[in-house]
Each structure stands twice: as C-alpha cells, then as structure tokens.
Design a protein around this motif. Sequence first.
Motif, PDB file in Angstrom:
ATOM      1  N   ALA A 113       0.849  -1.191   0.000  1.00 42.47           N
ATOM      2  CA  ALA A 113       0.000   0.000   0.000  1.00 42.47           C
ATOM      3  C   ALA A 113       0.882   1.238   0.000  1.00 42.47           C
ATOM      4  O   ALA A 113       1.982   1.247   0.562  1.00 42.47           O
ATOM      5  CB  ALA A 113      -0.926  -0.004   1.219  1.00 42.47           C
ATOM      6  N   TYR A 114       0.398   2.288  -0.671  1.00 37.97           N
ATOM      7  CA  TYR A 114       1.089   3.572  -0.651  1.00 37.97           C
ATOM      8  C   TYR A 114       0.899   4.226   0.714  1.00 37.97           C
ATOM      9  O   TYR A 114      -0.161   4.109   1.346  1.00 37.97           O
ATOM     10  CB  TYR A 114       0.562   4.486  -1.748  1.00 37.97           C
ATOM     11  N   VAL A 115       1.921   4.945   1.174  1.00 34.84           N
ATOM     12  CA  VAL A 115       1.867   5.536   2.510  1.00 34.84           C
ATOM     13  C   VAL A 115       0.780   6.603   2.614  1.00 34.84           C
ATOM     14  O   VAL A 115       0.234   6.835   3.696  1.00 34.84           O
ATOM     15  CB  VAL A 115       3.237   6.130   2.901  1.00 34.84           C
ATOM     16  N   ASP A 116       0.453   7.259   1.474  1.00 24.23           N
ATOM     17  CA  ASP A 116      -0.591   8.280   1.545  1.00 24.23           C
ATOM     18  C   ASP A 116      -1.991   7.665   1.625  1.00 24.23           C
ATOM     19  O   ASP A 116      -2.986   8.384   1.735  1.00 24.23           O
ATOM     20  CB  ASP A 116      -0.487   9.243   0.368  1.00 24.23           C
ATOM     21  N   GLN A 117      -2.092   6.318   1.531  1.00 21.69           N
ATOM     22  CA  GLN A 117      -3.369   5.639   1.696  1.00 21.69           C
ATOM     23  C   GLN A 117      -3.564   5.165   3.139  1.00 21.69           C
ATOM     24  O   GLN A 117      -4.594   4.559   3.444  1.00 21.69           O
ATOM     25  CB  GLN A 117      -3.453   4.430   0.756  1.00 21.69           C
ATOM     26  N   LEU A 118      -2.565   5.425   3.995  1.00 18.05           N
ATOM     27  CA  LEU A 118      -2.591   4.926   5.373  1.00 18.05           C
ATOM     28  C   LEU A 118      -2.563   6.085   6.356  1.00 18.05           C
ATOM     29  O   LEU A 118      -2.170   7.210   6.017  1.00 18.05           O
ATOM     30  CB  LEU A 118      -1.395   4.004   5.626  1.00 18.05           C
ATOM     31  N   ASP A 119      -2.970   5.810   7.571  1.00 23.25           N
ATOM     32  CA  ASP A 119      -2.909   6.816   8.640  1.00 23.25           C
ATOM     33  C   ASP A 119      -2.720   6.085   9.966  1.00 23.25           C
ATOM     34  O   ASP A 119      -2.973   4.871  10.069  1.00 23.25           O
ATOM     35  CB  ASP A 119      -4.192   7.635   8.666  1.00 23.25           C
ATOM     36  N   PHE A 120      -2.271   6.825  10.977  1.00 22.51           N
ATOM     37  CA  PHE A 120      -2.173   6.248  12.311  1.00 22.51           C
ATOM     38  C   PHE A 120      -3.577   6.132  12.920  1.00 22.51           C
ATOM     39  O   PHE A 120      -4.455   6.957  12.642  1.00 22.51           O
ATOM     40  CB  PHE A 120      -1.280   7.107  13.200  1.00 22.51           C
ATOM     41  N   PRO A 121      -3.800   5.121  13.758  1.00 24.63           N
ATOM     42  CA  PRO A 121      -5.165   4.877  14.255  1.00 24.63           C
ATOM     43  C   PRO A 121      -5.587   5.743  15.432  1.00 24.63           C
ATOM     44  O   PRO A 121      -6.713   5.636  15.892  1.00 24.63           O
ATOM     45  CB  PRO A 121      -5.105   3.399  14.674  1.00 24.63           C
ATOM     46  N   TYR A 122      -4.686   6.631  15.906  1.00 23.18           N
ATOM     47  CA  TYR A 122      -4.988   7.356  17.135  1.00 23.18           C
ATOM     48  C   TYR A 122      -6.205   8.264  16.975  1.00 23.18           C
ATOM     49  O   TYR A 122      -7.083   8.314  17.830  1.00 23.18           O
ATOM     50  CB  TYR A 122      -3.773   8.172  17.589  1.00 23.18           C
ATOM     51  N   PHE A 123      -6.276   9.001  15.854  1.00 22.41           N
ATOM     52  CA  PHE A 123      -7.394   9.913  15.657  1.00 22.41           C
ATOM     53  C   PHE A 123      -8.696   9.134  15.548  1.00 22.41           C
ATOM     54  O   PHE A 123      -9.728   9.523  16.100  1.00 22.41           O
ATOM     55  CB  PHE A 123      -7.168  10.750  14.396  1.00 22.41           C
ATOM     56  N   LYS A 124      -8.658   8.001  14.848  1.00 25.56           N
ATOM     57  CA  LYS A 124      -9.855   7.178  14.692  1.00 25.56           C
ATOM     58  C   LYS A 124     -10.341   6.685  16.053  1.00 25.56           C
ATOM     59  O   LYS A 124     -11.535   6.742  16.376  1.00 25.56           O
ATOM     60  CB  LYS A 124      -9.541   5.981  13.786  1.00 25.56           C
ATOM     61  N   ARG A 125      -9.416   6.230  16.902  1.00 24.79           N
ATOM     62  CA  ARG A 125      -9.808   5.717  18.210  1.00 24.79           C
ATOM     63  C   ARG A 125     -10.312   6.838  19.123  1.00 24.79           C
ATOM     64  O   ARG A 125     -11.243   6.650  19.912  1.00 24.79           O
ATOM     65  CB  ARG A 125      -8.618   5.007  18.859  1.00 24.79           C
ATOM     66  N   PHE A 126      -9.682   8.014  18.992  1.00 28.30           N
ATOM     67  CA  PHE A 126     -10.091   9.133  19.836  1.00 28.30           C
ATOM     68  C   PHE A 126     -11.515   9.566  19.509  1.00 28.30           C
ATOM     69  O   PHE A 126     -12.319   9.848  20.396  1.00 28.30           O
ATOM     70  CB  PHE A 126      -9.117  10.298  19.656  1.00 28.30           C
ATOM     71  N   THR A 127     -11.815   9.641  18.210  1.00 31.18           N
ATOM     72  CA  THR A 127     -13.147  10.080  17.805  1.00 31.18           C
ATOM     73  C   THR A 127     -14.201   9.042  18.135  1.00 31.18           C
ATOM     74  O   THR A 127     -15.373   9.376  18.305  1.00 31.18           O
ATOM     75  CB  THR A 127     -13.182  10.368  16.298  1.00 31.18           C
ATOM     76  N   GLU A 128     -13.788   7.758  18.183  1.00 24.55           N
ATOM     77  CA  GLU A 128     -14.753   6.727  18.511  1.00 24.55           C
ATOM     78  C   GLU A 128     -15.007   6.639  20.016  1.00 24.55           C
ATOM     79  O   GLU A 128     -16.049   6.156  20.458  1.00 24.55           O
ATOM     80  CB  GLU A 128     -14.273   5.363  18.009  1.00 24.55           C
ATOM     81  N   LYS A 129     -14.063   7.103  20.816  1.00 28.30           N
ATOM     82  CA  LYS A 129     -14.192   7.011  22.265  1.00 28.30           C
ATOM     83  C   LYS A 129     -15.120   8.097  22.784  1.00 28.30           C
ATOM     84  O   LYS A 129     -14.982   9.275  22.439  1.00 28.30           O
ATOM     85  CB  LYS A 129     -12.810   7.137  22.921  1.00 28.30           C
ATOM     86  N   LYS A 130     -16.046   7.754  23.617  1.00 26.39           N
ATOM     87  CA  LYS A 130     -16.988   8.704  24.180  1.00 26.39           C
ATOM     88  C   LYS A 130     -16.336   9.446  25.358  1.00 26.39           C
ATOM     89  O   LYS A 130     -15.712   8.833  26.237  1.00 26.39           O
ATOM     90  CB  LYS A 130     -18.244   7.984  24.660  1.00 26.39           C
TER      91      LYS A 130
END
Length: 341
Positions: A40-57
């Motif tokens: 996969a190209y690096v611009d197709q990936l991201d770190f999961p921290y933002f995703k987990r933060f937004t999912e956490k209440k």
Amino acid sequence: MKFEIGDKVVVRITNEEGEVVDIINDKMVMVDVRGVKFPAYVDQLDFPYFKRFTEKKLFPEKPKPKTYIDQVPKEKIRELPRREPNGVWITFIPRFETDEFGDDVVTLLKVHLHNQNDQGYQFTYHLNYFGNPEFELKNQVLAFQDFYIHDIAFEDLNDSPSYWFEFSLLSPDKKKADYFEASLKLKPKQLFAKIQEIREKGEPTFSYQLFKQYPDKVEEEKVELGKLAAAGFKMYEASKAKQHLPPARTVIDLHIEKLTDNWKNMSNGEILQLQVDEFEKYYELALAHYQPMLTVIHGVGSGRLRDEIHDILRHRKQVKYFVNQYHPSYGYGATEIYFQY
C-alpha cells in the motif's frame, strides 16, 4: 519515511486497522490486515490514534435497560460475496532505494506465493541458479492466502534463476492428482523489462500464474501384454531390458552433414530440431548404460545449438557438471558432460 515496521495503521479506503510488516520503498509499505498482506502507498494509510479518539466517548452513556433472551430478534444470516478462484501465482515485489545520484534503484526482489483458489496446498519450492540448487523450502499455503517465500538480491538475477514448485492438496481427493509440478524461468532481459514496465505504470508488483486449477488424476491405461505379444510386439523381462537397447556412444557429432544427406533442403529450424533430437537420443542411451560422461560435438558457428544443449543440461538432475572443450580434434566446439547416479 512516515511509518516503521510494527506501526499500527488504518487503511483510509476501508477504515480497517492493520500493521506495517515491511518497508518496500519511500512511498510504499507492506501491510498485514487480519492475516492478509498487501502493498500500500503511505498516503493511503494513517495512524489509528485519531480514529480511536473520535470513537471514544468523552462521557459515559447511561446504562441501557436489560434485554432478555426472548426479546432478542433472530439475526438474519448474510451471505458474504464469494470470491472467484483465479489460480496460484508467484508474485515479485521490487524494493527500491535511492542511490548517491538520487536515482531509484532496485536492490532486491521479494518473492511471494499467492493462492487465489478456494483450496489449500502443500508445496515444495526450489530456487536454482544455472541449474544448480540454491534455496529450498517446504510449507503450505491456505485458500485465498499470500505466503512470503524469501528475498533475491538484484545482482543474482543475472544468474538465470529458475523457480520450481511441487504442489499437493492439503485435503487429499481421490479424483485429483497426487502432486503437480509448476516452474518459471525468466531471462534477465525479461525481468529488467518487467521492472521498468511496472515503474512506468506505478504498479508495486508483477506476477506470473503457475496454474489455474489443480489437475484431475489421470487414470493409467492398463496394457494387456498377451494382446501385444499376439500382435507381434517383442516382450522382454525388465531386468534384461538393458541388453536390448541400442549401443551407446561416448562421443556424438551433431554436424548436420553427419546426420542426413538432405540437409540442404531443410530450414534452420528443422536442422536445429534434428540436431537436438539426436542429442536427446544419445543422452538417454548414455544414462541407460550408466556412462560416466558423454562428449557432444556441436561446432562453433553461431552458438545456437550449443546454447540450446546447455540450457537443457542445466535442468537435468543426472548432470553433475558440463564444460566447453575447445580442442582441435573436436573442431574447437564441443561440450563434455559428466553424469552422477
């Protein structure tokens, strides 16, 4: 480089979490998502921290009222889309690095076995250079899975690498063959052209299909010896077969004028085929009579016949080694073959 091996990542397109398992180049990495590995190209990936933060209440929700078993509606079973089998492939992933001049150069090839069929296989893999064994691996590849085999240094691609596989079913089937062989041999010019092609297209890999479907078992036709004898065929005991073979030779001359008087009316392709057939005949007789060596006189010429014979010898396991013999008695063009039994 944005990512390192071991980093947890999110695939932006599918929102799936995975892990970086290898660095291909400055722009690409190998990602493992639930056991499936893919580039996969690096611009197709991201770190999961933002995703987990937004999912956490930020504030805990009020507890929901209890639901008892007789209140739970029956879940409807959804059928996942079925993937169509598409054979077994050998895949090459070039790894690029930037040299001192700022150019991207290939340093090695990563070799993968990609099973796109719905059944798993046991396999034995051999890598040969100039017909000599270099690397061997025995393992298994499951249905719709990718298996990393090994790396090949880029400078070794000039040594005529050949890739040989023997497959067998993980779950034996009486109707299917006990084993199946597949091989791939690429000339260096073909490999370099393929690498240049995927660079121009911006593709990370190139692949070759080893087989489409695992073959069915071939039923051997039973031969009734009594009928053959009645039809006039000569029958020999297997232990005495050798004494009924034509005599072998230690030296064979493949100059076309030695093989036929009608060579002037033959095309170059017909001449070469006749010479190769004659070589094969006395090669097999040499083995049947357990000769230690065989000398093949092919002449100098354009070298096409010599190259054809050498290419055949590199893939014969009975050949211990062979050498060019530039001796005047052979017209400065012969090959000495030494056998191993």
